[in-house]
Write an enzyme that holds these catalytic residues in place. Structure first.
Site, PDB file in Angstrom:
ATOM      1  N   GLY A 131       0.469  12.698   3.967  1.00 56.15           N
ATOM      2  CA  GLY A 131       1.293  11.423   3.997  1.00 56.15           C
ATOM      3  C   GLY A 131       2.894  11.658   3.975  1.00 56.15           C
ATOM      4  O   GLY A 131       3.457  12.423   4.667  1.00 56.15           O
ATOM      5  N   SER A 132       3.741  10.573   3.431  1.00 54.87           N
ATOM      6  CA  SER A 132       4.907  10.471   3.603  1.00 54.87           C
ATOM      7  C   SER A 132       5.850  11.635   3.583  1.00 54.87           C
ATOM      8  O   SER A 132       6.852  11.652   3.942  1.00 54.87           O
ATOM      9  CB  SER A 132       5.214   9.304   2.856  1.00 54.87           C
ATOM     10  OG  SER A 132       4.736   8.276   2.838  1.00 54.87           O
TER      11      SER A 132
END
Lengths: 547, 387
Positions: free
Chosen positions: A274-275
């Site tokens: 993810g981020s």
């Protein structure tokens, strides 16, 4: 005189020679007689002692942490075996033994002892002194002990995934134990003798390891997570000073490393993280001169690829600078940065950061990165914010270390590394690394930064959060996430890189219903740093003195 | 290559005069040693953390060197043998004195010296030389009275034995003393003196029993097996029972994994377990044949020195083998003695080969002319002249 010397020996001399020959012959006859007596009488001579075995075990070097505290060592233990030919009453032996050694099946034992042609059967290896004494006190003929080295792990599960395990012959079959077998070589011993080689010294700090594992355990309870992992790595050398994956395994329990419910998530699984990958995307744009921190992008509208849309959770409603894309963790913004750079540039950059090639550590090969089948347009966009490329956390941690350490590659290692740090190949400009450090620190100090809960007074933590939905059947599952925090401290000159991941956390106290990384992984990182920074000798700065 | 009697070269001369049956028996022993080392030594080598064929390779190397030494020595004539022996004996005595004073101690004994990374036992190479010199002294003692040959023989023997005792190596001392006594007997000295060696031997043995703890322990355990740890001996004796008449088969033995000296002192037990008692008897027969052949060769030998030396050297080999075998089958208390040609060990194998070479040299057929003694040298008032 001359004639005498040429004459054959006198009769008396010949007689003496005969006497010597006779004596020699008698001695030979005696030895031959004894030989025949032994050989013909065969095994029934009645003096049959228990037969030793060809089986042998291996003496292993100790494993110690970076301060010399013992993580694994050999102790001499008694292993019980039987000589079925000498056992008098196998029913009695089976019954009495199964009474003093719990877990021993009397029927199996009876079957083992039934074959009188065998002269050696193991009954149980590595008895404790008390068990051995109890067996000894039974006074059963045909049972014997062998002293063998037995591997013990005094700190148990705390380092289970790292040290690995050995088989009953003391050969390494997992983790560092296997690495020792493959590199250092062992000494075959018959009996319990200390190893000749010195201990294997790990980079691990037992104090830090305990703090990390303890905080992860608390976090798993607090957020009802199914798993948690964290690695603390020296950002300059790649030395792993703490690495834990919960649930842990106890190396003292045979076969523990085979439990599928207890994998070493740091290195044997790949996950879309993810981020936290946005740090890489921003670094790529800065590195290649495509953007500066202040360049703005119009992120107000979702990006559309056919029937797929990339949108932000909370659309900002205004164009954002690169700095804000990082701080607000804008998926659209990161995707635009990725698309601006293009697929080939992204591939080259990821390869330079060591994310596309399989790597290995002393524990074995790290699970290789799972690349998308097609890497183009939409994949470039999604990978920019951390979806579509699955990585082992340890491999990502090595890349993140480059981002904060001034741009040098590091190879993650569990062994203590001697020599000067900073010998790795330079793959990133120092300015890019400095910019990422600035962003990470800002992300923690800013009032609304996603990482603000990771702040620890005095230790200048910086980092990036990431909440990734886990893939399920037919798509992503919204409520099952991996929330991660990649951080470093002290941020002005990062010494340690920390990567914390919580698997499937639920909302818990202080998260007001949310399951995003800023609410769980970030505070866990803060708690970990609070406890390990003093242990690792990082000096706090700017803490107000208590009145 | 065909050799003819007309050829007077060293090689042809050697081929037609050497005792080829004795030579065959000795070569056979060396070959057996190589085969057995393949069976016995890998287990020991692995246990010691060496490569499996470490000892076997060394054994082959020393067997090769040994054959060369044996053949070279067998070309010498008796006078050369005496000279070589004198040099070897003086060298060995010097080294033994040095070891006794300053040598390294290994397993509680000072027996070895180190040359370029290899250990070596001077006492081993000194033994055949001692036997030759003793034979010469005894022969001279019987022949002439103007030199103190007999006191010298007693002195040299005592000195050598004494140096062995201080190592301490009681087993070798017993061997050397036995050969000394046999030579004394055979040299034609009065029987009452010869019989005196028996009480002297018993006295020395009693002294060793009192003076050395390990000797006392071994003899006590031998007399009363329950008094201590008799493990090696019992285990060795047991392996003959395990092997039976025909053996368990090459490589199938277990004793070699248990006994630390399976490739040296207890190799006979390994042979017993893997090749059987019949093979052990065959091996004994080869040693017996060597002794028998040597004695037969000197039955008509007029030269006292040659007769004594041949019997002495043969006894040295065969008695050592017998003592080793006796220990293995449990008839004698344990002592560190190797089986000549069979056990691993560089010094032991080289010494055995040298002994065999001298034996071959002295049993070669010689023309009667060469046996005529040279005129003796006698001191006179105007220098040394031939009488």
């Amino acid at each position: 005189m001359t004639g005498a010397a040429l004459a054959p020996p006198a009769a008396s001399v010949r007689l003496r020679l005969l006497a010597v020959v006779l004596a020699l012959g008698l001695a030979m006859a005696a030895v031959a007689g004894q030989l025949l007596r032994l050989g013909v009488s065969g095994g029934a001579s009645g003096r049959v002692a228990s037969l030793e075995t060809v089986v042998r075990t291996f003496a292993r070097p100790d494993i110690v942490d970076r301060r010399g505290r013992i993580l694994a060592t050999d102790v001499a233990a008694n292993s019980l075996y039987a000589d079925p030919a000498v056992v008098l009453d196998r029913d009695e032996v089976a019954e009495k033994l199964s009474r003093v050694l719990p877990g021993l099946e009397a029927t199996e034992l009876r079957a083992l002892l039934a074959d009188r042609n065998r002269r050696f059967v193991w009954i149980r290896r590595g008895l404790s002194p008390r068990e051995a004494q109890r067996v000894h006190d039974l006074g059963l003929p045909g049972l014997s002990f062998r002293r063998e080295p037995k591997r013990v792990y005094p700190v148990g599960a705390l380092v289970g995934h790292i040290v690995g395990q050995v088989n009953p012959d003391n050969r390494g079959i997992a983790g560092l134990e296997r690495h020792i077998d493959e590199t250092a070589g062992l000494e075959a011993v018959s009996g319990a003798s200390p190893p000749l080689s010195g201990p294997i010294r790990l980079a691990l700090d037992l104090g830090a390891q305990h703090a990390v594992a303890d905080e992860l355990r608390l976090a798993m309870q607090r957020y009802s997570a199914t798993g948690a992992s964290a690695v603390v790595m020296d950002a300059r050398t790649g030395e792993i000073v703490a690495a834990a994956s919960l649930p842990q395994i106890d190396p003292n329990v045979a076969g523990a490393h085979l439990d599928p419910a207890r994998p070493d998530r740091l290195q044997s699984g790949v996950y879309e993280l993810g981020s936290i990958l946005k740090a890489l995307t921003v670094a790529m744009s800065l590195e290649d001169g495509l953007a500066t921190l202040d360049k703005t992008y119009d992120v107000t509208k979702p990006l559309t690829f056919g029937r797929h849309q990339i949108r932000d959770l909370h659309p900002p409603g205004r164009p954002l600078t690169v700095r804000d894309i990082f701080l607000q963790s804008s998926n659209v913004g990161a995707a635009m940065l990725g698309l601006e750079a293009g697929t080939s540039r992204q591939l080259v950059f990821f390869a330079r950061m060591g994310l596309l090639e399989p790597i290995r550590t002393e524990l074995g090969p790290v699970a290789p990165p799972l690349l998308p089948e097609r890497w183009d347009g939409i994949e470039t966009a999604t990978i920019s914010y951390g979806h579509g490329l699955a990585l082992a956390p340890l491999q990502f941690a090595a890349a993140a270390a480059i981002l904060v350490n001034g741009g040098r590659r590091v190879a993650p290692t569990y062994l203590r590394r001697d020599g000067e740090p900073g010998q790795g190949e330079v793959v990133l400009k120092p300015e890019t690394s400095a910019a990422i450090r600035e962003l990470m620190r800002l992300n923690v100090t800013m009032a609304h930064g996603t990482g603000r809960r990771a702040e620890v007074a005095g230790y200048r933590v910086g980092g990036k959060t990431g909440t990734a939905e886990m893939p399920g059947v037919g798509g992503y599952r919204e409520k099952s996430v991996i929330s991660s925090f990649v951080g470093a401290f002290p941020m002005d000159e990062p010494r340690y890189l920390v990567l914390v991941s919580l698997f499937e956390p639920q909302s818990g106290e202080g998260t007001s219903g949310g399951i995003t990384a800023g609410l769980n992984a970030a505070p866990v990182t803060g708690a970990i740093v609070t406890r390990i920074a003093p242990v690792l000798g990082i000096l706090p700065r700017g803490i107000p003195v208590a009145p | 290559m065909m050799l003819t009697r007309a050829d007077r070269s060293v090689l042809a001369d050697w081929w037609f005069t050497v005792d080829r049956q004795l030579l065959s028996a000795l070569l056979l022993l060396i070959a057996v040693g190589c085969i057995v080392s393949l069976a016995a030594s890998p287990a020991v080598a692995v246990k010691k953390g060496l490569s499996p064929f470490h000892f076997a390779e060394r054994h082959f190397l020393f067997a090769l060197v040994g054959v060369v030494v044996m053949l070279a020595a067998s070309t010498l004539d008796p006078r050369q043998i005496r000279r070589v022996s004198l040099i070897l004996l003086l060298g060995a005595l010097a080294l033994l004195v040095w070891i006794a004073l300053a040598g390294p101690e290994i397993k509680g004994a000072r027996r070895w010296i180190y040359v370029a990374g290899h250990s070596f036992q001077p006492s081993e190479l000194g033994k055949p030389a001692l036997v030759v010199i003793l034979s010469w002294l005894f022969a001279e003692a019987a022949r002439r009275t103007d030199v103190p040959a007999l006191p010298l023989a007693i002195g040299v023997g005592a000195l050598f034995a004494g140096l062995l005792v201080v190592q301490p190596d009681v087993g070798q001392t017993m061997l050397v003393a036995s050969v000394w006594a046999a030579l004394f007997l055979l040299s034609g000295q009065p029987l009452r003196y010869a019989l005196m060696t028996v009480p002297v031997g018993v006295g020395v043995l009693a002294g060793a029993y009192i003076a050395f703890d390990h000797v006392r322990g071994r003899i006590n355990r031998f007399i009363d097996p329950s008094s201590g740890d008799n493990y090696q001996i019992e285990r060795a004796a047991q392996s003959f029972a395990e092997g039976g008449l025909m053996g368990r088969g090459p490589g199938e033995g277990t004793i070699k994994t248990v006994l630390p000296d399976a490739h040296t002192d207890f190799i006979f037990a390994v042979i017993g377990e893997e090749f059987g008692v019949v093979a052990c008897l065959a091996l004994m027969a080869i040693y017996g044949y060597v002794a028998w052949r040597a004695c037969r060769q000197v039955w008509h030998e007029p030269d006292d020195f040659v007769r004594l030396a041949v019997v002495g050297l043969a006894l040295l080999l065969v008695l050592q083998a017998l003592i080793n075998m006796g220990v293995n089958v449990g008839l004698l208390p344990a002592k560190g003695m190797t089986l000549p040609f069979i056990s691993a060990g560089g010094s032991s194998n080289l010494a055995s080969s040298l002994t065999a070479g001298m034996l071959l040299a002295l049993t070669r057929r010689r023309p009667a002319l060469s046996r005529i003694p040279r005129p003796q040298l006698r001191p006179t008032t105007d220098g040394i002249v031939a009488r």
